[in-house]
Design a protein around this motif. Structure first.
Motif, mmCIF file in Angstrom:
data_model
loop_
_atom_site.group_PDB
_atom_site.id
_atom_site.type_symbol
_atom_site.label_atom_id
_atom_site.label_comp_id
_atom_site.label_asym_id
_atom_site.label_seq_id
_atom_site.Cartn_x
_atom_site.Cartn_y
_atom_site.Cartn_z
ATOM 1 N N GLU A 1 0.817 -1.210 0.000
ATOM 2 C CA GLU A 1 0.000 0.000 0.000
ATOM 3 C C GLU A 1 0.860 1.273 0.000
ATOM 4 O O GLU A 1 0.367 2.368 -0.269
ATOM 5 N N LEU A 2 2.143 1.119 0.294
ATOM 6 C CA LEU A 2 3.038 2.263 0.366
ATOM 7 C C LEU A 2 3.742 2.547 -0.954
ATOM 8 O O LEU A 2 4.520 3.499 -1.053
ATOM 9 N N CYS A 3 3.463 1.749 -1.978
ATOM 10 C CA CYS A 3 4.222 1.834 -3.228
ATOM 11 C C CYS A 3 4.066 3.154 -3.973
ATOM 12 O O CYS A 3 4.917 3.484 -4.802
ATOM 13 N N ASP A 4 3.012 3.885 -3.728
ATOM 14 C CA ASP A 4 2.807 5.123 -4.481
ATOM 15 C C ASP A 4 3.143 6.361 -3.660
ATOM 16 O O ASP A 4 2.789 7.477 -4.029
ATOM 17 N N LYS A 5 3.860 6.185 -2.542
ATOM 18 C CA LYS A 5 4.116 7.340 -1.668
ATOM 19 C C LYS A 5 5.514 7.311 -1.058
ATOM 20 O O LYS A 5 5.718 7.764 0.063
ATOM 21 N N TYR A 6 6.488 6.799 -1.785
ATOM 22 C CA TYR A 6 7.833 6.639 -1.230
ATOM 23 C C TYR A 6 8.423 7.924 -0.667
ATOM 24 O O TYR A 6 9.095 7.917 0.364
ATOM 25 N N SER A 7 8.203 9.042 -1.341
ATOM 26 C CA SER A 7 8.824 10.300 -0.919
ATOM 27 C C SER A 7 8.001 11.056 0.122
ATOM 28 O O SER A 7 8.438 12.091 0.621
ATOM 29 N N GLU A 8 6.831 10.533 0.468
ATOM 30 C CA GLU A 8 5.963 11.200 1.432
ATOM 31 C C GLU A 8 6.341 10.832 2.866
ATOM 32 O O GLU A 8 6.909 9.765 3.120
ATOM 33 N N PRO A 9 6.020 11.698 3.829
ATOM 34 C CA PRO A 9 6.253 11.339 5.232
ATOM 35 C C PRO A 9 5.430 10.110 5.610
ATOM 36 O O PRO A 9 4.273 9.985 5.220
ATOM 37 N N ILE A 10 6.026 9.222 6.357
ATOM 38 C CA ILE A 10 5.316 8.027 6.787
ATOM 39 C C ILE A 10 4.576 8.319 8.089
ATOM 40 O O ILE A 10 5.052 9.077 8.941
ATOM 41 N N THR A 11 3.390 7.741 8.236
ATOM 42 C CA THR A 11 2.606 7.958 9.447
ATOM 43 C C THR A 11 3.038 6.991 10.544
ATOM 44 O O THR A 11 3.711 5.986 10.294
ATOM 45 N N ARG A 12 2.595 7.285 11.740
ATOM 46 C CA ARG A 12 2.920 6.413 12.873
ATOM 47 C C ARG A 12 2.350 5.006 12.666
ATOM 48 O O ARG A 12 3.014 4.012 12.964
ATOM 49 N N TYR A 13 1.145 4.937 12.136
ATOM 50 C CA TYR A 13 0.542 3.620 11.892
ATOM 51 C C TYR A 13 1.269 2.871 10.777
ATOM 52 O O TYR A 13 1.548 1.670 10.902
ATOM 53 N N GLU A 14 1.618 3.552 9.703
ATOM 54 C CA GLU A 14 2.333 2.902 8.601
ATOM 55 C C GLU A 14 3.690 2.372 9.058
ATOM 56 O O GLU A 14 4.110 1.273 8.667
ATOM 57 N N PHE A 15 4.365 3.143 9.895
ATOM 58 C CA PHE A 15 5.651 2.692 10.410
ATOM 59 C C PHE A 15 5.479 1.447 11.275
ATOM 60 O O PHE A 15 6.295 0.514 11.219
ATOM 61 N N CYS A 16 4.415 1.438 12.051
ATOM 62 C CA CYS A 16 4.126 0.268 12.877
ATOM 63 C C CYS A 16 3.854 -0.969 12.018
ATOM 64 O O CYS A 16 4.260 -2.085 12.358
ATOM 65 N N LYS A 17 3.158 -0.778 10.910
ATOM 66 C CA LYS A 17 2.885 -1.897 10.017
ATOM 67 C C LYS A 17 4.182 -2.496 9.475
ATOM 68 O O LYS A 17 4.317 -3.721 9.365
ATOM 69 N N LEU A 18 5.144 -1.647 9.141
ATOM 70 C CA LEU A 18 6.433 -2.146 8.665
ATOM 71 C C LEU A 18 7.167 -2.908 9.767
ATOM 72 O O LEU A 18 7.726 -3.980 9.522
ATOM 73 N N ALA A 19 7.173 -2.360 10.980
ATOM 74 C CA ALA A 19 7.843 -3.031 12.095
ATOM 75 C C ALA A 19 7.166 -4.362 12.417
ATOM 76 O O ALA A 19 7.832 -5.365 12.711
#
Length: 220
Positions: free
Chosen positions: A49-67
Motif C-alpha cells: 500500500e506504500l508503493c505510491d508514496k515513497y517520498s511522502e512522510p510516513i505515518t505512525r501507523y504505517e511505520f508500525c505496520k512495517l515493524a
C-alpha cells in the motif's frame, strides 16, 4: 518452527488494497532507495500500500505496520499474507506469555498491529490516551521504535556506544531517544540528514523507513 493453524474468518482488518499492477512500483522512488525497496520486497518486508508514496512522510501507523511485518518475517520468513503475518505474531505473543494485546488502549486507534507492538513494549502512545495513527512519525520516534524492535527480536547485536557528541544538534534530541539514536547510528541502521545533523523532529519518509527496516533485518 511454527505449527499449522486452522483458517479463521476474515475481518475488516484483513482488507488490503493491492497494487494496480502485479509488479513492484518504483516510479516515484528515489534512486538511492530502489535497491533497498527491491530487497524489502524480496525479503517479504514490503507493505505494498506504500508503493505510491515513497517520498511522502510516513505515518505512525504505517511505520508500525512495517515493524510488525519485520518481526513476523524474522520469526517466519514464509508469512507472506496479512493473515499469515497475524498468525505468526499471535504465536510470538503466546510464546512470550503475552495475553493482553492492548486492544482498546488508545481512544483513537484500534489497529491490531498497534495493539501488538504496544503490548510488547515497542511503541507508546502520546501520553494522553491517544496514539495519533495518522500523524507523521518523527526521526527520533523512528529511531526509538527501531531500537526496541531490535531488542525484542533478540538476534541482533545491539551496540551501546559510550557517550560522544555524534551530531551538532544533539541537544535537540529528546532524552528518551538519545540512546536509541546513538545505537542506530553505531549499528549503521539510521544516519543523520547530514554528517553533523540528525534533525530529530523532522518527519521520516516512506522510503527511508523501508530502507532502515531492511538494514535492521540484515543486521546480525
Amino acid at each position: 518452527e511454527f505449527k499449522e493453524y486452522a483458517q479463521r474468518e476474515f475481518t475488516a482488518n484483513d482488507d488490503v488494497e493491492l497494487p494496480a499492477r502485479d509488479y513492484l512500483l518504483l516510479d516515484n522512488a528515489g534512486q538511492w532507495s530502489v535497491p533497498e525497496i527491491e530487497k524489502a520486497a524480496a525479503c517479504n518486508l514490503m507493505i505494498y500500500e506504500l508503493c505510491d508514496k515513497y517520498s511522502e512522510p510516513i505515518t505512525r501507523y504505517e511505520f508500525c505496520k512495517l515493524a510488525y511485518r519485520l518481526i513476523a518475517t524474522e520469526f517466519s520468513p514464509n508469512s507472506d499474507s496479512r493473515m499469515g503475518v497475524g498468525l505468526v505474531m499471535q504465536d510470538v505473543l503466546n510464546e512470550r506469555g503475552i495475553s493482553d494485546v492492548g486492544v482498546g488502549k488508545f481512544s483513537d486507534c484500534d489497529f491490531s498491529e498497534v495493539a501488538a507492538l504496544t503490548s510488547i513494549g515497542i511503541i507508546n502512545g502520546m501520553g494522553d490516551g491517544t496514539f495519533c495513527p495518522d500523524s507523521c512519525i518523527t526521526r527520533e520516534q523512528a529511531a526509538a521504535i527501531l531500537c526496541r524492535t531490535a531488542e525484542f527480536l533478540g538476534n541482533k547485536t545491539i551496540i551501546r556506544p559510550q557517550y560522544e557528541k555524534m551530531f551538532d544538534d544533539e541537544n535537540c534530541i529528546s532524552d528518551w531517544a538519545k540512546s536509541s539514536v546513538a545505537s542506530m547510528k553505531a549499528m549503521g541502521i539510521m544516519e543523520g540528514i547530514s554528517e553533523k545533523e540528525f534533525a530529530p523532529a523532522q518527519t521520516y519518509t516512506v522510503e527511508q523507513a523501508i530502507a532502515t527496516m531492511v538494514r535492521l533485518y540484515e543486521c546480525g
